[in-house]
Design a protein around this motif. Structure first.
Motif, PDB file in Angstrom:
ATOM      1  N   CYS A  50       0.831  -1.213   0.000  1.00 35.90           N
ATOM      2  CA  CYS A  50       0.000   0.000   0.000  1.00 35.90           C
ATOM      3  C   CYS A  50       0.861   1.256   0.000  1.00 35.90           C
ATOM      4  O   CYS A  50       0.554   2.230  -0.705  1.00 35.90           O
ATOM      5  N   VAL A  51       1.943   1.243   0.760  1.00 35.57           N
ATOM      6  CA  VAL A  51       2.853   2.393   0.811  1.00 35.57           C
ATOM      7  C   VAL A  51       3.456   2.628  -0.571  1.00 35.57           C
ATOM      8  O   VAL A  51       3.525   3.772  -1.044  1.00 35.57           O
ATOM      9  N   ALA A  52       3.889   1.565  -1.236  1.00 34.08           N
ATOM     10  CA  ALA A  52       4.468   1.702  -2.577  1.00 34.08           C
ATOM     11  C   ALA A  52       3.443   2.275  -3.556  1.00 34.08           C
ATOM     12  O   ALA A  52       3.773   3.127  -4.385  1.00 34.08           O
ATOM     13  N   GLU A  53       2.208   1.825  -3.451  1.00 32.08           N
ATOM     14  CA  GLU A  53       1.154   2.353  -4.323  1.00 32.08           C
ATOM     15  C   GLU A  53       0.889   3.825  -4.033  1.00 32.08           C
ATOM     16  O   GLU A  53       0.704   4.618  -4.955  1.00 32.08           O
ATOM     17  N   TRP A 108      -1.659  16.745  -4.114  1.00 29.93           N
ATOM     18  CA  TRP A 108      -1.184  15.430  -4.535  1.00 29.93           C
ATOM     19  C   TRP A 108       0.251  15.132  -4.139  1.00 29.93           C
ATOM     20  O   TRP A 108       0.774  14.050  -4.418  1.00 29.93           O
ATOM     21  N   ARG A 109       0.898  16.055  -3.456  1.00 31.92           N
ATOM     22  CA  ARG A 109       2.220  15.757  -2.892  1.00 31.92           C
ATOM     23  C   ARG A 109       2.071  14.942  -1.601  1.00 31.92           C
ATOM     24  O   ARG A 109       2.999  14.282  -1.158  1.00 31.92           O
ATOM     25  N   MET A 110       0.902  14.995  -0.994  1.00 30.14           N
ATOM     26  CA  MET A 110       0.692  14.358   0.312  1.00 30.14           C
ATOM     27  C   MET A 110       0.803  12.838   0.308  1.00 30.14           C
ATOM     28  O   MET A 110       1.381  12.269   1.231  1.00 30.14           O
ATOM     29  N   PRO A 111       0.276  12.116  -0.694  1.00 27.27           N
ATOM     30  CA  PRO A 111       0.457  10.648  -0.650  1.00 27.27           C
ATOM     31  C   PRO A 111       1.930  10.240  -0.634  1.00 27.27           C
ATOM     32  O   PRO A 111       2.324   9.360   0.137  1.00 27.27           O
ATOM     33  N   ALA A 112       2.752  10.895  -1.453  1.00 26.24           N
ATOM     34  CA  ALA A 112       4.174  10.544  -1.488  1.00 26.24           C
ATOM     35  C   ALA A 112       4.863  10.914  -0.178  1.00 26.24           C
ATOM     36  O   ALA A 112       5.693  10.153   0.330  1.00 26.24           O
ATOM     37  N   LEU A 113       4.522  12.063   0.385  1.00 31.63           N
ATOM     38  CA  LEU A 113       5.108  12.474   1.661  1.00 31.63           C
ATOM     39  C   LEU A 113       4.734  11.486   2.768  1.00 31.63           C
ATOM     40  O   LEU A 113       5.582  11.053   3.551  1.00 31.63           O
ATOM     41  N   HIS A 114       3.472  11.121   2.824  1.00 34.26           N
ATOM     42  CA  HIS A 114       3.028  10.154   3.832  1.00 34.26           C
ATOM     43  C   HIS A 114       3.675   8.789   3.598  1.00 34.26           C
ATOM     44  O   HIS A 114       4.058   8.107   4.548  1.00 34.26           O
ATOM     45  N   ALA A 115       3.801   8.391   2.328  1.00 36.36           N
ATOM     46  CA  ALA A 115       4.432   7.103   2.017  1.00 36.36           C
ATOM     47  C   ALA A 115       5.882   7.085   2.485  1.00 36.36           C
ATOM     48  O   ALA A 115       6.334   6.101   3.090  1.00 36.36           O
ATOM     49  N   ARG A 116       6.617   8.169   2.253  1.00 37.61           N
ATOM     50  CA  ARG A 116       8.009   8.211   2.699  1.00 37.61           C
ATOM     51  C   ARG A 116       8.096   8.177   4.226  1.00 37.61           C
ATOM     52  O   ARG A 116       8.982   7.526   4.789  1.00 37.61           O
TER      53      ARG A 116
END
Length: 151
Positions: A50-53, A108-116
Motif C-alpha cells: 500500500c505504501v508503494a502504491e 497530490w504531494r501528500m500521498p508521497a510524503l506520507h508514504a516516505r
C-alpha cells in the motif's frame, strides 16, 4: 414514552473470563498475541504494498478514493500489531482526503510524503520509540497546517 431496552450481550471472551477457572486478561492477551503472530508478516507485506502504491500516485494517475482506500488498508493492518504511529500517519492522510472538495483541492504531494514517512517508520528498530513519535508528530503538524490553510 419509555425507552426501548435491549438485552446486553456478553462476548465470548467475557464468558471465558467469568467462568470458574477461566483465563485472566493477561492470559487472554498473551493468547491473542500468539494467535496474531503468524499474520504479522503478511500484514507488513500488505502495508508495504500500500505504501508503494501511495508513493506512485499523483494527480494524473491517482484517484482520491484510491488514496483513502490505501490509507485505510494500512490502518487495518497496522492496528492489529501495535503500530500506532503508522496508524496515525495513515489516518492523517485519510483526513486530508476527507477535506478535499472542488473548493479545496487535494494536494497530490501528500500521498508521497506520507508514504516516505511510513517507510521510515517501518524501517526503524523497535527501540526507536522517540524517533517514531517525532515522525508521527511532524507529519501530524503538516496535516494540521494543510487543514488550517484551507478556506
Amino acid at each position: 414514552m419509555s425507552a426501548v431496552m435491549y438485552p446486553g450481550r456478553v462476548s465470548r471472551l467475557g464468558q471465558l473470563i467469568d467462568l470458574p477457572g477461566g483465563m485472566t486478561i493477561a492470559d487472554a492477551l498473551k493468547q491473542a498475541e500468539t494467535n496474531l503472530a503468524p499474520l504479522r508478516a503478511p500484514a507488513l507485506e500488505r502495508i508495504e504494498t500500500c505504501v508503494a502504491e501511495l508513493e506512485a500516485l499523483d494527480a494524473a494517475t491517482g484517484e482520491l478514493d484510491r488514496v483513502y482506500a490505501l490509507a485505510s488498508a494500512i490502518i487495518d493492518c497496522a492496528s492489529l500489531f501495535d503500530l500506532g504511529e503508522v496508524c496515525a500517519v495513515a489516518a492523517g492522510l485519510c483526513d486530508l482526503v476527507e477535506d478535499a472538495s472542488s473548493e479545496r483541492p487535494f494536494d497530490w504531494r501528500m500521498p508521497a510524503l506520507h508514504a516516505r514517512t511510513l517507510k521510515l517508520l517501518l524501517s526503524l528498530p523497535s527501540y526507536a520509540a522517540e524517533e517514531r513519535l517525532r515522525l508521527r508528530d511532524e507529519i501530524a503538524a503538516v496535516v494540521a497546517r494543510k487543514r488550517a490553510a484551507r478556506p
